[in-house]
Design a protein around this motif. Structure first.
Motif, mmCIF file in Angstrom:
data_model
loop_
_atom_site.group_PDB
_atom_site.id
_atom_site.type_symbol
_atom_site.label_atom_id
_atom_site.label_comp_id
_atom_site.label_asym_id
_atom_site.label_seq_id
_atom_site.Cartn_x
_atom_site.Cartn_y
_atom_site.Cartn_z
ATOM 1 N N HIS A 75 -39.211 14.532 -20.235
ATOM 2 C CA HIS A 75 -38.199 13.562 -20.641
ATOM 3 C C HIS A 75 -38.417 12.247 -19.882
ATOM 4 C CE1 HIS A 75 -33.653 12.460 -21.131
ATOM 5 N NE2 HIS A 75 -34.443 11.742 -21.895
ATOM 6 N N VAL A 77 -37.228 8.389 -19.307
ATOM 7 C CA VAL A 77 -36.099 7.464 -19.468
ATOM 8 C C VAL A 77 -36.568 6.067 -19.058
ATOM 9 C CG1 VAL A 77 -33.754 6.832 -18.756
ATOM 10 C CG2 VAL A 77 -34.377 9.243 -19.062
ATOM 11 N N VAL A 94 -39.576 1.859 -25.125
ATOM 12 C CA VAL A 94 -39.119 3.003 -25.924
ATOM 13 C C VAL A 94 -39.929 3.123 -27.204
ATOM 14 C CG1 VAL A 94 -37.184 3.934 -27.237
ATOM 15 C CG2 VAL A 94 -36.797 3.003 -24.955
ATOM 16 N N ARG A 104 -39.814 12.921 -26.206
ATOM 17 C CA ARG A 104 -38.507 12.869 -25.529
ATOM 18 C C ARG A 104 -38.423 11.571 -24.730
ATOM 19 N NH1 ARG A 104 -38.078 17.632 -21.753
ATOM 20 N NH2 ARG A 104 -35.833 17.123 -21.756
ATOM 21 N N SER A 106 -35.688 8.444 -23.817
ATOM 22 C CA SER A 106 -34.344 7.866 -23.827
ATOM 23 C C SER A 106 -34.400 6.524 -23.101
ATOM 24 C CB SER A 106 -33.338 8.784 -23.131
ATOM 25 O OG SER A 106 -33.333 10.073 -23.717
ATOM 26 N N HIS A 107 -33.280 5.831 -23.088
ATOM 27 C CA HIS A 107 -33.225 4.566 -22.361
ATOM 28 C C HIS A 107 -31.867 4.423 -21.695
ATOM 29 C CE1 HIS A 107 -31.286 3.364 -26.150
ATOM 30 N NE2 HIS A 107 -30.668 2.445 -25.432
ATOM 31 N N LEU A 130 -28.595 12.732 -17.841
ATOM 32 C CA LEU A 130 -29.652 12.747 -18.856
ATOM 33 C C LEU A 130 -30.763 13.742 -18.519
ATOM 34 C CD1 LEU A 130 -30.072 8.897 -19.527
ATOM 35 C CD2 LEU A 130 -28.794 10.573 -20.894
ATOM 36 N N GLU A 322 -29.550 -1.660 -28.237
ATOM 37 C CA GLU A 322 -29.360 -0.921 -29.483
ATOM 38 C C GLU A 322 -29.739 -1.782 -30.678
ATOM 39 O OE1 GLU A 322 -25.927 1.309 -32.191
ATOM 40 O OE2 GLU A 322 -25.379 0.485 -30.225
#
Length: 593
Positions: A75, A77, A94, A104, A106-107, A130, A322
């Motif tokens: 994972h 991040v 990302v 996998r 995420s941010h 996370l 986003e």
């Protein structure tokens, strides 16, 4: 508060050497030559001339770490920052890692009011939910010693990608990529944070696809023709699809546009103009009211960048990230509208705070006062996300280094400060000198020559102000305190037309280190009127000419009518509002002739 005196100095004539296509008019050749560009290849560098990643230190460790994480489906991040460079860098990280096979990813991004700057221990505590295996910092980390140590203590690996100047010691990360590390051999030291993570991805792709064509060939065909793009995508991911984000972060962060950064920015602008930008950037261009086919670096710097930055200043940069990550155009438009609203609030807050700062300086500072050399501003009601903009405005008005402080949160004793500087006064080094003379005074600081941030306790503010101004008195002289505009000289009569205005507009990208063309000359004022509260609309005529010229001076209304004859520093621009062949002069400075 009396504005700094300003003089206009013309650039020395430069020989127009090298190869120039017939489509490049003599005016643009003169402008390019004055900026040291000999030939079209130097003036408009293409991706084919992009510096390869080889010289960038730390890439072997960084790409090895990421390759293992992707292969083992660990994972990852990506931890962004709360400005435009940090947001675009997070989106590039990302998107790029997913393109390269990371399943996998995420941010996360710190909230200015909750976590403070960068990878702090408070943010690490929150990230524990996370369950990351690897953290990748973008546009920060080089000064985040405590946060990196906290993450390592939890068993996470940490890759720091940053472009800020390092301190005397480096954080205890597993790998660090930063072109400004001591001894790093990468020639382009001016990469923005988004440029650094883009280079990491280029190197990672080469490591994972070592049997493919070399990067140089890929760069040569990167944005030319869909057929070549489709053929290439069969072999390896096309990372040039990320260049729209790279361009926006690079331009908005005001890093010098050396040849390497111009190649990145120009390629990204071409993608945006062709309609290939990500959904979020297309939506932001719409909400700004800009024509994507005519998008310029100035549009990014003055319209798109501030709307992304506003989220990190007043709300949460998670909104901006986003917007840059969604592929749903409807959602992107919804987020862009929200960012536009936040930016309107930011403008109102900034205007109020700047008015407060100007009033305080008018009351408390005399021209002969030594403290006027480097104003240090504080108001307990100010917002910490906007102090950098206030410092910038006061710096522009006075042509002095400025640092502005606000409570980290309402009522807090911890202050967040932002400093802005003038050429010749390295503000990050100034903060380092103050910290060295007064150990423990400044809790943390970091930044560049022209901009830096810091934090300190309210009780330490008087000592800091005295030390800051004492350092300024040692370093500043009359020459540095003289504000000036560099002019490309006078335009020839036949150059006041739409053809040359469009050639200048499209001849960039213009920016720090490769400034937009500025001209000067004497004009007669035929008519004038105010527009809004602060702007001037003028009708001018060259002394030797007959045709009237439209001009606009944003923020130019001082309460007094302009002189009948004026000396202007101005930019020649197409007047898209009137359309057709209309042009206008965008005035940067006006004085009686």
């Amino acid at each position: 508060m009396t504005p700094a005196a300003l003089r206009i100095r013309r650039r020395p004539d430069a020989a127009v050497d090298g190869h120039w296509p017939d489509a490049v008019p003599p005016l643009l050749r003169r402008v390019y030559a004055a900026r040291g560009a000999a030939g079209i290849e130097a003036a408009r560098p293409r991706l084919a001339s992009l510096m390869p990643p080889d010289g960038l230190g730390g890439l072997d460790a960084a790409t090895g770490l990421l390759e293992r994480a992707i292969r083992e489906q660990r994972h990852i991040v990506v931890v962004g920052d709360f400005d435009c460079d940090g947001a675009t860098a997070c989106a590039v990280g990302v998107r790029g890692l997913r393109m390269l096979g990371a399943a996998r990813v995420s941010h996360a991004v710190p909230n200015r009011m909750v976590h403070g700057y960068g990878l702090s221990p408070a943010l690490v505590d929150e990230l524990a939910a996370l369950r990351p295996d690897v953290l990748v910092t973008v546009d920060h980390g080089i000064a985040c010693h405590a946060g990196v140590a906290a993450a390592r203590a939890r068993g996470w690996q940490v890759l720091v990608t940053d472009h800020h100047l390092p301190g005397e010691r480096l954080p205890p990360a597993d790998a660090i990529v930063n072109p400004n590390l001591p001894g790093d051999g990468f020639p382009s030291k001016m990469l923005a944070g988004v440029g650094v993570i883009f280079y990491v991805l280029l190197a990672l792709r080469r490591r994972m696809h070592s049997d493919d064509r070399p990067d140089r060939e890929d760069r040569e065909t990167a944005i030319h023709g869909s057929a070549s793009r489709e053929k290439r995508s069969e072999r390896r991911p096309d990372l040039t699809s990320l260049l729209d984000l790279v361009a926006v972060g690079t331009i908005a962060d005001l890093v010098p546009l050396d040849a390497n950064n111009r190649a990145l920015a120009a390629a990204g602008l071409r993608r945006l103009r062709a309609g290939y930008g990500c959904a979020g950037l297309r939506a932001l261009i719409e909400v700004c009211g800009r024509d994507p086919a005519r998008l310029t670096a100035a549009d990014i710097g003055y319209a798109i960048g501030p709307r992304l930055n506003a989220a990190g200043r007043l709300e949460d940069m998670a909104l901006g990230i986003e917007c840059l990550l969604t592929d749903d155009i409807a959602r992107a438009r919804e987020l862009a509208a929200t960012l536009d609203g936040i930016n309107a609030q930011r403008r109102a807050v900034q205007r109020s705070m700047t008015d407060d700062a100007e009033a305080a300086l008018s009351r408390a500072r005399l021209p002969e006062d030594a403290t006027a050399l480097a104003p240090c501003l504080f108001d307990p009601q100010w917002h910490p996300g906007v102090v950098g903009l206030v410092a910038s405005k006061i710096k522009e008005r006075l042509h002095r280094p400025v640092v502005a402080f606000a409570p980290a949160e309402p009522g807090a004793s911890l202050l967040r400060g932002s400093a802005r500087s003038i050429p010749g006064f390295h503000v990050r080094d100034a903060l380092a000198a103050v910290a060295a003379r007064h150990p423990g005074l400044v809790e943390r600081f970091g930044g560049h020559a022209m901009a830096a941030g810091l934090s300190l306790e309210l009780s330490n503010l008087p000592v800091f102000e005295q030390a800051w101004q004492a350092h300024a008195a040692r370093m500043l002289d009359d020459g540095l305190l003289q504000s000036e505009l560099l002019s490309d000289g006078e335009l020839r009569p036949q150059e006041f037309d739409r053809f040359h205005a469009e050639a200048l507009r499209d001849g960039g990208p213009w920016g720090q280190g490769f400034p937009e063309p500025l001209f000067d000359g004497r004009f007669d004022v035929l008519d004038w009127r105010t527009v809004g509260e602060r702007h001037l609309r003028l009708t001018l005529r060259r002394p030797e000419g007959r045709e009237p010229l439209a001009a606009i001076h944003f923020g130019g209304w001082s309460g007094d009518a302009p002189s009948p004859s004026v000396h202007l520093a101005y930019r020649l621009a197409p007047d898209d509002y009137r359309g057709g062949q209309a042009i206008q002069l965008v005035i940067e400075h006006l004085a009686p002739a």
